[in-house]
Design an enzyme around this catalytic site. Structure first.
Site, PDB file in Angstrom:
ATOM      1  N   LYS A  88      -2.177  64.543  32.788  1.00  0.00           N
ATOM      2  CA  LYS A  88      -3.508  64.352  33.358  1.00  0.00           C
ATOM      3  C   LYS A  88      -3.466  63.259  34.412  1.00  0.00           C
ATOM      4  CE  LYS A  88      -6.992  64.138  30.560  1.00  0.00           C
ATOM      5  NZ  LYS A  88      -7.839  63.701  29.423  1.00  0.00           N
ATOM      6  N   GLY A  94     -12.747  67.355  36.388  1.00  0.00           N
ATOM      7  CA  GLY A  94     -12.899  68.742  36.804  1.00  0.00           C
ATOM      8  C   GLY A  94     -11.620  69.548  36.742  1.00  0.00           C
ATOM      9  N   GLY A  95     -10.661  69.108  35.918  1.00  0.00           N
ATOM     10  CA  GLY A  95      -9.406  69.845  35.803  1.00  0.00           C
ATOM     11  C   GLY A  95      -8.412  69.556  36.899  1.00  0.00           C
ATOM     12  N   HIS A 138     -13.665  71.811  23.037  1.00  0.00           N
ATOM     13  CA  HIS A 138     -14.015  70.672  23.894  1.00  0.00           C
ATOM     14  C   HIS A 138     -15.466  70.309  23.574  1.00  0.00           C
ATOM     15  CE1 HIS A 138     -13.943  68.767  28.169  1.00  0.00           C
ATOM     16  NE2 HIS A 138     -14.845  68.170  27.411  1.00  0.00           N
ATOM     17  N   HIS A 165      -9.093  74.880  33.432  1.00  0.00           N
ATOM     18  CA  HIS A 165      -9.516  73.612  32.843  1.00  0.00           C
ATOM     19  C   HIS A 165     -10.895  73.184  33.337  1.00  0.00           C
ATOM     20  CE1 HIS A 165      -5.410  73.494  31.528  1.00  0.00           C
ATOM     21  NE2 HIS A 165      -4.958  73.358  32.758  1.00  0.00           N
ATOM     22  N   GLU A 205     -16.114  62.306  25.569  1.00  0.00           N
ATOM     23  CA  GLU A 205     -15.539  63.631  25.370  1.00  0.00           C
ATOM     24  C   GLU A 205     -14.483  63.599  24.271  1.00  0.00           C
ATOM     25  OE1 GLU A 205     -14.503  65.745  28.835  1.00  0.00           O
ATOM     26  OE2 GLU A 205     -16.202  65.024  30.014  1.00  0.00           O
ATOM     27  N   ARG A 222     -21.235  58.908  33.952  1.00  0.00           N
ATOM     28  CA  ARG A 222     -22.267  59.490  34.802  1.00  0.00           C
ATOM     29  C   ARG A 222     -22.981  60.585  34.010  1.00  0.00           C
ATOM     30  NH1 ARG A 222     -17.374  61.829  35.877  1.00  0.00           N
ATOM     31  NH2 ARG A 222     -17.315  64.105  35.904  1.00  0.00           N
TER      32      ARG A 222
END
Length: 608
Positions: A88, A94-95, A138, A165, A205, A222
């Site tokens: 990552k 946003g993947g 997720h 993703h 998350e 955000r």
């Protein structure tokens, strides 16, 4: 403030740290401290989040978040953690800059790809490695903190169904989550927010395994794209909350006052081709009509009919958000609303979304991040010929529009006897049969239309005859075809643009082309033959081959960046590169050849 104390004030990325500082300190002090902390190694800032979360009692996933970024060290840590692992980008979202690696053999190529995409998207190619939980869910929790030390959660959202993703359908609350698990999730998210003295809206998350064990993944500082589903189930305005908290007020509601009511879905409508690996697309919105917005249906968009979806931005067209008293009712409302969201001019994912939310496993709430690959065959079935009833409706729509045009001509000329204002096919002592041709996919279908004296039509397709009658009506600025085919009534929105007929109804949507003679066609329907073709308009980021190189089918030829995404162009065949049409940094248009193979010339001579 000592270094250890500073470590406990920072978070998983620069934005969260800056927001925390600005919220807690006077402006002059916050600016001074921000300048000091900005000089720290960015991995110290990122890895600190994992330490803070673990210290706060929030479960975390094993991984490597260190400052050393050599290829060999990253590979060793991946081997230590155990495949599959996830790379990552530290500044990711946003993947972007994210890759799943299932074996050591593919590690190097995927690492380089993730770094290139991260560099392009965030101007930072530093990465971290984490254990990848197979077929996880997720789950993310909406949290709010204020300047007075308060923090609350507004329940969870399930964002498991993704491609590349990136989320495409979100719902709140998450399906099949027991109240005690829901409470644990919310409380863990609040602990995460309080651990960094967070102020404002944030999203914590988690990934969740099949046994409902969950692990901290990251915190987004955000309001998320999918925040409307949380607003729908809690009856809140989170933007208003943001403003009130920024003004120094307390959180408007206590945790006990925040209640969960009903179920909400959000479907992201994209300009993309699901049948081509969800390739993002650009183009004009020639026709755009949407369902009616009301208290339980929200349409959040920034485009209108006639606008252009640009290659320079994300291809999302709109967010369709619906609410109902329970999940089943909300799902029915989502499907009904998607049927009413009609776009002409470019490919969209609307039909795919309909297929997705109608899948039995999705209806049952059995969702996970691998849902689309697992059910790919059912969600994206191979092409099959359209039902003959659809062909009859399209033919009737063309005939009725033709009649409307000639009727209008008759009124303008005021000549009721003009042969140019008649198209009813009436003949003396003879039956009028007209052959019409429509293209269904790549197949031309002939429809023999007989004009009956009562205003109806008999249509023969192959060996089957259909009795058809109907009329056009105008509603809300759109044309509708109300018809009956062999006694079965239907109503569909009819759009005829250039040489294509579009039909949209609650039973589905379809389009048929009207074949055009070659001498009238300004552009050949046959694309470039042979070499690799640009799947869309974009910038050539990297070129792996040169003239004279021998390649095999599947070898990487180029990397293209378009619509904030990286696409690796693979060789479609074995051969020798004769010409490379683009250099790094140049722009390539959609459907243009990128390379030319020497074998193409040989093939051409053999064909001749």
């Amino acid at each position: 403030m000592g270094l250890e104390a500073k470590n406990h004030e920072v978070c998983n990325n620069h934005r969260l740290m800056k927001l925390t500082l600005l919220a807690l300190l006077p402006p002059s002090r916050a600016t001074f401290l921000w300048r000091r902390l900005s000089k720290w190694p960015r991995f110290l800032l990122h890895s600190t989040s994992k330490c803070i979360m673990a210290a706060a009692g929030v479960p975390v996933v094993e991984g490597y978040h260190g400052e050393e970024q050599s290829d060999q060290l990253l590979k060793e840590h991946a081997r230590r953690i155990g495949y599959p692992v996830m790379i990552k980008a530290v500044r990711g979202g946003g993947g972007k800059g994210m890759r799943i690696i299932r074996s050591e053999e593919e590690f190097q190529e995927q690492l380089e790809s993730a770094r290139r995409e991260a560099k392009k998207s965030f101007n930072d190619d530093t990465v971290l490695i984490e254990k990848f939980v197979d077929t996880p869910r997720h789950i993310e929790v909406q949290v709010f903190g204020d300047h007075h030390g308060n923090a609350v959660y507004l329940f969870e959202r399930d964002c498991s169904v993704q491609r590349r993703h990136q989320k495409i359908i979100e719902e709140a609350p998450a399906p099949d989550i027991k109240p005690e698990v829901r409470k644990k999730l919310g409380e863990a998210a609040v602990r995460a927010a309080k651990a960094v003295n967070y102020v404002g809206a944030g999203t914590v998350e988690f990934i969740m395994d099949s046994k409902h064990n969950f692990y901290f993944m990251e915190m987004n500082t955000r309001l998320q794209v999918e925040h409307p589903v949380t607003e729908m189930i809690t009856g809140t305005d989170l933007v208003e909350w943001q403003l009130r908290i920024a003004a120094g007020e307390k959180i408007p509601l206590s945790q006990e006052e925040i209640t969960l009511q009903g179920h909400a879905f959000e479907a992201r409508i994209y300009a993309e081709d699901p049948n081509n690996n969800f390739m993002p697309l650009a183009g004009p919105l020639v026709h755009l009509s949407t369902p009616q917005a009301d208290c339980s249906t929200r349409i959040e968009t920034g485009v209108r009919q006639g606008d252009e979806v640009s290659v320079h931005y994300d291809p999302m067209i709109a967010k369709l958000v619906v609410w109902a008293a329970d999940r089943q009712a909300a799902l029915m409302k989502l499907r009904h609303s998607l049927h009413q969201y009609n776009i002409v001019g470019l490919h969209t994912n609307i039909d795919f979304l309909l297929s997705l939310c109608g899948h039995p496993e999705f209806e049952a709430g059995n969702v996970h991040t691998n849902f689309i690959p697992q059910h790919h065959r059912e969600l994206l079935p191979s092409w099959k010929a359209a039902a003959k009833e659809w062909l009859c409706q399209a033919a009737l729509g063309l005939i009725l529009q033709e009649k409307a045009t000639t009727d209008a001509f008759g009124l303008q000329t005021q000549d009721q006897f003009s042969p140019f204002s008649l198209c009813n096919g009436r003949r003396l002592n003879v039956e009028y049969i007209r052959n019409m041709t429509l293209r269904d996919g790549k197949n031309n279908v002939t429809i023999a239309v007989t004009y009956n004296h009562d205003g109806s039509y008999s249509m023969q397709i192959e060996d089957k005859t259909f009795h058809v009658h109907g009329k056009l009506s105008s509603e809300g600025g759109c044309t509708y075809l109300k018809c009956s085919v062999n006694g079965v009534a239907s109503k569909a929105k009819l759009i005829i643009l250039e040489n294509t007929v579009y039909l949209f109804s609650l039973e589905g949507s379809i389009k048929f082309d009207i074949p055009v003679p070659k001498y009238l066609s300004s552009v050949s329907s046959e694309g470039p033959q042979g070499g690799a073709i640009a799947p869309m308009t974009g910038t050539i980021e990297k070129v792996f081959v040169k003239v004279g190189d021998k390649v095999k089918a599947g070898d990487s030829l180029m990397v293209m960046i378009a619509m904030k995404m990286e696409h690796t162009i693979k060789s479609p065949r074995d051969g020798t590169i004769k010409k490379v049409f683009y250099q790094e940094g140049s722009q390539a248009n959609r459907h243009t050849p990128l390379v030319k193979f020497e074998e193409e010339e040989t093939d051409k001579r053999e064909t001749e």
